[in-house]
Structure formats: structure tokens, C-alpha cells
Scaffold this motif. Structure first.
Motif, PDB file in Angstrom:
ATOM      1  N   MET A 133      -0.774   7.939  10.847  1.00 39.90           N
ATOM      2  CA  MET A 133      -1.564   7.016  11.649  1.00 39.90           C
ATOM      3  C   MET A 133      -1.978   5.788  10.839  1.00 39.90           C
ATOM      4  SD  MET A 133      -5.069   7.893  13.753  1.00 39.90           S
ATOM      5  CE  MET A 133      -4.306   9.441  14.287  1.00 39.90           C
ATOM      6  N   VAL A 134      -2.468   6.026   9.622  1.00 37.61           N
ATOM      7  CA  VAL A 134      -2.897   4.917   8.765  1.00 37.61           C
ATOM      8  C   VAL A 134      -1.713   4.009   8.431  1.00 37.61           C
ATOM      9  CG1 VAL A 134      -3.805   4.329   6.480  1.00 37.61           C
ATOM     10  CG2 VAL A 134      -4.864   6.171   7.802  1.00 37.61           C
ATOM     11  N   GLU A 135      -0.576   4.617   8.104  1.00 37.30           N
ATOM     12  CA  GLU A 135       0.616   3.822   7.786  1.00 37.30           C
ATOM     13  C   GLU A 135       1.016   2.921   8.957  1.00 37.30           C
ATOM     14  OE1 GLU A 135       3.014   6.660   4.593  1.00 37.30           O
ATOM     15  OE2 GLU A 135       3.468   6.800   6.729  1.00 37.30           O
ATOM     16  N   GLN A 136       1.038   3.493  10.148  1.00 37.62           N
ATOM     17  CA  GLN A 136       1.469   2.704  11.313  1.00 37.62           C
ATOM     18  C   GLN A 136       0.502   1.563  11.599  1.00 37.62           C
ATOM     19  OE1 GLN A 136       4.489   3.051  12.992  1.00 37.62           O
ATOM     20  NE2 GLN A 136       3.755   1.011  13.549  1.00 37.62           N
ATOM     21  N   TYR A 137      -0.789   1.836  11.512  1.00 32.87           N
ATOM     22  CA  TYR A 137      -1.791   0.792  11.735  1.00 32.87           C
ATOM     23  C   TYR A 137      -1.629  -0.354  10.736  1.00 32.87           C
ATOM     24  CZ  TYR A 137      -4.557   3.612  15.029  1.00 32.87           C
ATOM     25  OH  TYR A 137      -4.995   4.320  16.113  1.00 32.87           O
ATOM     26  N   LEU A 138      -1.457   0.003   9.474  1.00 33.10           N
ATOM     27  CA  LEU A 138      -1.351  -1.036   8.440  1.00 33.10           C
ATOM     28  C   LEU A 138      -0.050  -1.818   8.566  1.00 33.10           C
ATOM     29  CD1 LEU A 138      -2.847   0.829   5.341  1.00 33.10           C
ATOM     30  CD2 LEU A 138      -3.915  -0.960   6.708  1.00 33.10           C
ATOM     31  N   LEU A 139       1.021  -1.140   8.960  1.00 32.73           N
ATOM     32  CA  LEU A 139       2.285  -1.846   9.211  1.00 32.73           C
ATOM     33  C   LEU A 139       2.136  -2.821  10.380  1.00 32.73           C
ATOM     34  CD1 LEU A 139       4.867   1.054   8.756  1.00 32.73           C
ATOM     35  CD2 LEU A 139       4.555  -0.922   7.256  1.00 32.73           C
ATOM     36  N   PHE A 155       0.831  -1.203   0.000  1.00 36.55           N
ATOM     37  CA  PHE A 155       0.000   0.000   0.000  1.00 36.55           C
ATOM     38  C   PHE A 155       0.865   1.251   0.000  1.00 36.55           C
ATOM     39  CE2 PHE A 155       1.055  -0.469   4.436  1.00 36.55           C
ATOM     40  CZ  PHE A 155       1.158   0.831   4.911  1.00 36.55           C
ATOM     41  N   PHE A 156       0.224   2.368  -0.371  1.00 38.78           N
ATOM     42  CA  PHE A 156       0.874   3.678  -0.262  1.00 38.78           C
ATOM     43  C   PHE A 156      -0.183   4.685   0.148  1.00 38.78           C
ATOM     44  CE2 PHE A 156       2.206   7.802  -2.057  1.00 38.78           C
ATOM     45  CZ  PHE A 156       3.386   7.959  -1.331  1.00 38.78           C
ATOM     46  N   VAL A 157       0.180   5.592   1.055  1.00 42.27           N
ATOM     47  CA  VAL A 157      -0.739   6.632   1.518  1.00 42.27           C
ATOM     48  C   VAL A 157      -0.274   7.975   0.977  1.00 42.27           C
ATOM     49  CG1 VAL A 157      -1.867   7.707   3.492  1.00 42.27           C
ATOM     50  CG2 VAL A 157      -1.152   5.301   3.633  1.00 42.27           C
ATOM     51  N   ALA A 158      -1.117   8.626   0.194  1.00 42.20           N
ATOM     52  CA  ALA A 158      -0.823   9.953  -0.362  1.00 42.20           C
ATOM     53  C   ALA A 158      -1.555  10.998   0.466  1.00 42.20           C
ATOM     54  CB  ALA A 158      -1.249  10.036  -1.818  1.00 42.20           C
ATOM     55  N   SER A 159      -0.884  12.093   0.803  1.00 42.82           N
ATOM     56  CA  SER A 159      -1.464  13.121   1.658  1.00 42.82           C
ATOM     57  C   SER A 159      -1.597  14.441   0.921  1.00 42.82           C
ATOM     58  CB  SER A 159      -0.597  13.318   2.909  1.00 42.82           C
ATOM     59  OG  SER A 159      -0.995  14.457   3.637  1.00 42.82           O
ATOM     60  N   LYS A 160      -2.604  15.214   1.309  1.00 34.98           N
ATOM     61  CA  LYS A 160      -2.792  16.565   0.783  1.00 34.98           C
ATOM     62  C   LYS A 160      -1.625  17.463   1.151  1.00 34.98           C
ATOM     63  CE  LYS A 160      -6.090  20.427   0.990  1.00 34.98           C
ATOM     64  NZ  LYS A 160      -7.365  20.899   1.580  1.00 34.98           N
ATOM     65  N   GLY A 161      -0.987  17.153   2.298  1.00 44.96           N
ATOM     66  CA  GLY A 161       0.189  17.900   2.706  1.00 44.96           C
ATOM     67  C   GLY A 161      -0.028  18.854   3.855  1.00 44.96           C
ATOM     68  N   ASP A 162      -1.274  19.081   4.253  1.00 50.55           N
ATOM     69  CA  ASP A 162      -1.530  19.927   5.413  1.00 50.55           C
ATOM     70  C   ASP A 162      -1.308  19.126   6.697  1.00 50.55           C
ATOM     71  OD1 ASP A 162      -4.622  19.185   6.433  1.00 50.55           O
ATOM     72  OD2 ASP A 162      -4.162  18.725   4.340  1.00 50.55           O
ATOM     73  N   HIS A 163      -1.305  19.806   7.829  1.00 48.47           N
ATOM     74  CA  HIS A 163      -0.977  19.156   9.106  1.00 48.47           C
ATOM     75  C   HIS A 163      -1.933  18.017   9.424  1.00 48.47           C
ATOM     76  CE1 HIS A 163       0.548  18.695  13.159  1.00 48.47           C
ATOM     77  NE2 HIS A 163      -0.674  18.873  13.647  1.00 48.47           N
ATOM     78  N   LYS A 164      -3.226  18.255   9.265  1.00 50.11           N
ATOM     79  CA  LYS A 164      -4.225  17.233   9.590  1.00 50.11           C
ATOM     80  C   LYS A 164      -4.064  16.004   8.710  1.00 50.11           C
ATOM     81  CE  LYS A 164      -9.221  16.528  10.072  1.00 50.11           C
ATOM     82  NZ  LYS A 164     -10.557  17.178   9.959  1.00 50.11           N
ATOM     83  N   SER A 165      -3.905  16.223   7.418  1.00 53.31           N
ATOM     84  CA  SER A 165      -3.767  15.102   6.485  1.00 53.31           C
ATOM     85  C   SER A 165      -2.495  14.313   6.742  1.00 53.31           C
ATOM     86  CB  SER A 165      -3.795  15.606   5.034  1.00 53.31           C
ATOM     87  OG  SER A 165      -5.017  16.239   4.741  1.00 53.31           O
ATOM     88  N   ASN A 166      -1.410  15.017   7.056  1.00 53.69           N
ATOM     89  CA  ASN A 166      -0.139  14.328   7.341  1.00 53.69           C
ATOM     90  C   ASN A 166      -0.229  13.481   8.607  1.00 53.69           C
ATOM     91  OD1 ASN A 166       1.148  15.343   5.087  1.00 53.69           O
ATOM     92  ND2 ASN A 166       2.065  17.070   6.167  1.00 53.69           N
ATOM     93  N   MET A 167      -0.937  13.984   9.621  1.00 59.49           N
ATOM     94  CA  MET A 167      -1.126  13.206  10.844  1.00 59.49           C
ATOM     95  C   MET A 167      -1.911  11.928  10.568  1.00 59.49           C
ATOM     96  SD  MET A 167      -1.894  16.008  13.851  1.00 59.49           S
ATOM     97  CE  MET A 167      -2.278  14.643  14.973  1.00 59.49           C
TER      98      MET A 167
END
Length: 267
Positions: free
Chosen positions: A19-25, A3-15
Motif C-alpha cells: 500500500m505504501v509503495e503504491q501511494y508513493l509511486l 525510497f525503499f519499504v522493508a517489511s517484517k514479512g508477515d501478511h499484515k506487514s506485506n499488505m
């Protein structure tokens, strides 16, 4: 599954991305930016468009899902307070694939040996930098009309709720393999005449725009991308052979999306 998680780049999206990356890992899934089976877009519909364009080269192998950091959009099924539900659903690797049409555009420039090819998830448009756009519109090689006006928009069914709708185009269910041509402020009087209505064309049709004067500057868009071009011989549009693959973990009917986006519950 990769998987790969793409973010909008703002603080909320990056957080949320972290979180999603760590859960999936934690569920023993593998991060892969180069070869993901699933791309999770965190942000808005614009972020989703960027993410899809990044993986147009592997549409047959990559599926997409959107997690909206605002309100639900047409390309986002999930909200931030549903992260745990989403992660569990992904970790079980049980999801339905929905395939929807894309738009193919071929741009022929005078003096260039090969046309430039583009894919769009929402739409492609053409406008003039100065003055009115004047192009011949051909359908399946036959002249249909001479358009004069601000511009033309060709949209996919998925994109029919975006710029196309603002132009007065029809909302088309994305399961239909079609493309739609809508006008931008056409000039209609005793001298000039266009059809004045959106055209919905099936997958076996081709639509071509041929400028009357090549020695002009045009602005074309392909989804979020904008290009200034001149010496345009023609632009040809078809329903693409490629299709986008959405990962669906739960039912969210298209007409429900339309209603929630455009119709108020207050009467």
C-alpha cells in the motif's frame, strides 16, 4: 526522492508495504532498493534493526523511519491507520533529520591480521558458552577491573531502553554521544570484586575487554546477530564516527516514548 519499504514479512506487514509503495509511486517517487534516500521499515523494532544493518554502508545518504504494525516502539513513529498522513508527509519531502550515535566494535582474533569491525544500533554483548566470563576491562588503555560473571553489554543511547535497561542500566537520551557498559550477574565476594554499576563513557573514550584465556568459546552479539567465536585476543568498543539518520515528520519526544513504553497511566 528514492525510497525503499522493508517489511517484517508477515501478511499484515506485506499488505502495508504494498500500500505504501503504491501511494508513493502515485506521487511520482521512485523505488530503489540499492540507493534509497529514505527507508521505511514496516513491522517492529526488530525489523527496523535489520533494515538499518542492510544500509550501514550508506548511512550518510539514507534516512530511516519506522511504521509499527503493533504498538509504537522506540524506532517507529507511525501506526497503520496513519499511512495516508505519512505518505503525504513523505511526498512533500519536508522532514527533519535527527542523527544519533552508533556503537563501533573491533574484534581481534588470534592469527588474523586485521580486526573485524562491526556497527551496532542497540548494543553488543559478550558471554561464555560454558562457565563464567572472565575478562580484564580496560578504559583508555588503563586496567579498570577484572570482570567475572555471566557477561557484559555495551549499549548506545538509543539501545539504553532495550537489553541494557533489563540489566539495570541507565536510560540515556539518544542525543548524547556516549556508550554504556553494564554487567550481567557479576560475581562479587571477598575474593572477586567489580564496580557493580553501569559505566557511561563519553565519545573520546575506548573500552576494551581482554579474555584471560583465549582458548575458550565466546558468544558475541551485535544487535540481532549472534556469533560464536574462539581465540579472542580482545574486543574494543568506541562511539562510532558514523551516525544513524532518522527522518522525523512530527515531534515525538524521547521521554514521551519512554513514558508510554514503561509507565502505566493507571495509578
Amino acid at each position: 526522492m528514492k525510497f525503499f519499504v522493508a517489511s517484517k514479512g508477515d501478511h499484515k506487514s506485506n499488505m502495508i508495504k504494498t500500500m505504501v509503495e503504491q501511494y508513493l509511486l502515485d506521487f511520482d517517487l521512485e523505488i530503489s532498493k540499492e540507493e534509497p534516500d529514505l527507508v521505511i521499515s514496516v513491522g517492529g523494532d526488530g525489523t527496523f534493526l535489520y533494515s538499518v544493518h542492510d544500509y550501514f554502508h550508506r548511512l550518510e545518504k539514507t534516512a530511516f523511519i519506522g511504521l509499527h504494525t503493533g504498538h509504537l516502539g522506540f524506532y517507529a513513529d507511525w501506526l497503520p491507520d496513519e499511512i495516508e498522513k505519512l505518505v503525504i508527509a513523505i511526498s512533500k519531502n519536508q522532514f527533519e533529520i535527527k542523527e544519533y550515535p552508533l556503537l563501533s566494535m573491533s574484534l581481534t582474533i588470534e592469527g588474523e591480521s586485521e580486526p573485524k569491525k562491526y556497527l551496532a544500533l542497540n548494543e553488543a554483548t559478550i558471554k561464555k558458552i560454558d562457565g563464567s566470563l572472565v575478562v580484564d576491562v580496560n578504559i583508555n588503555g588503563q586496567h579498570f577491573e577484572r570482570f567475572r560473571g555471566d557477561g557484559l553489554c555495551v549499549s548506545t543511547p538509543s539501545g539504553s531502553t532495550a537489553y541494557n535497561k533489563a540489566l539495570g542500566g541507565a536510560i540515556v537520551h539518544p542525543s548524547l554521544s556516549t556508550m554504556q557498559v553494564t554487567e550481567m550477574s557479576s560475581i562479587n565476594n571477598r575474593v572477586f570484586r567489580t564496580i557493580g554499576s553501569p559505566l557511561i563513557l563519553p565519545s573520546h573514550h575506548k573500552c576494551q575487554f581482554v579474555p584471560l584465556n583465549r582458548d575458550q568459546n565466546f558468544v558475541i552479539t551485535i544487535d540481532h546477530m549472534t556469533k560464536s567465536v574462539d581465540n579472542v585476543v580482545s574486543l574494543e568498543y568506541t562511539v562510532a564516527k558514523e551516525r544513524i539518520r532518522f527522518a522525523r515528520f512530527r515531534s515525538f519526544p524521547f521521554w514521551q516514548r519512554v513514558r508510554e513504553s514503561f509507565i502505566s497511566d493507571e495509578y
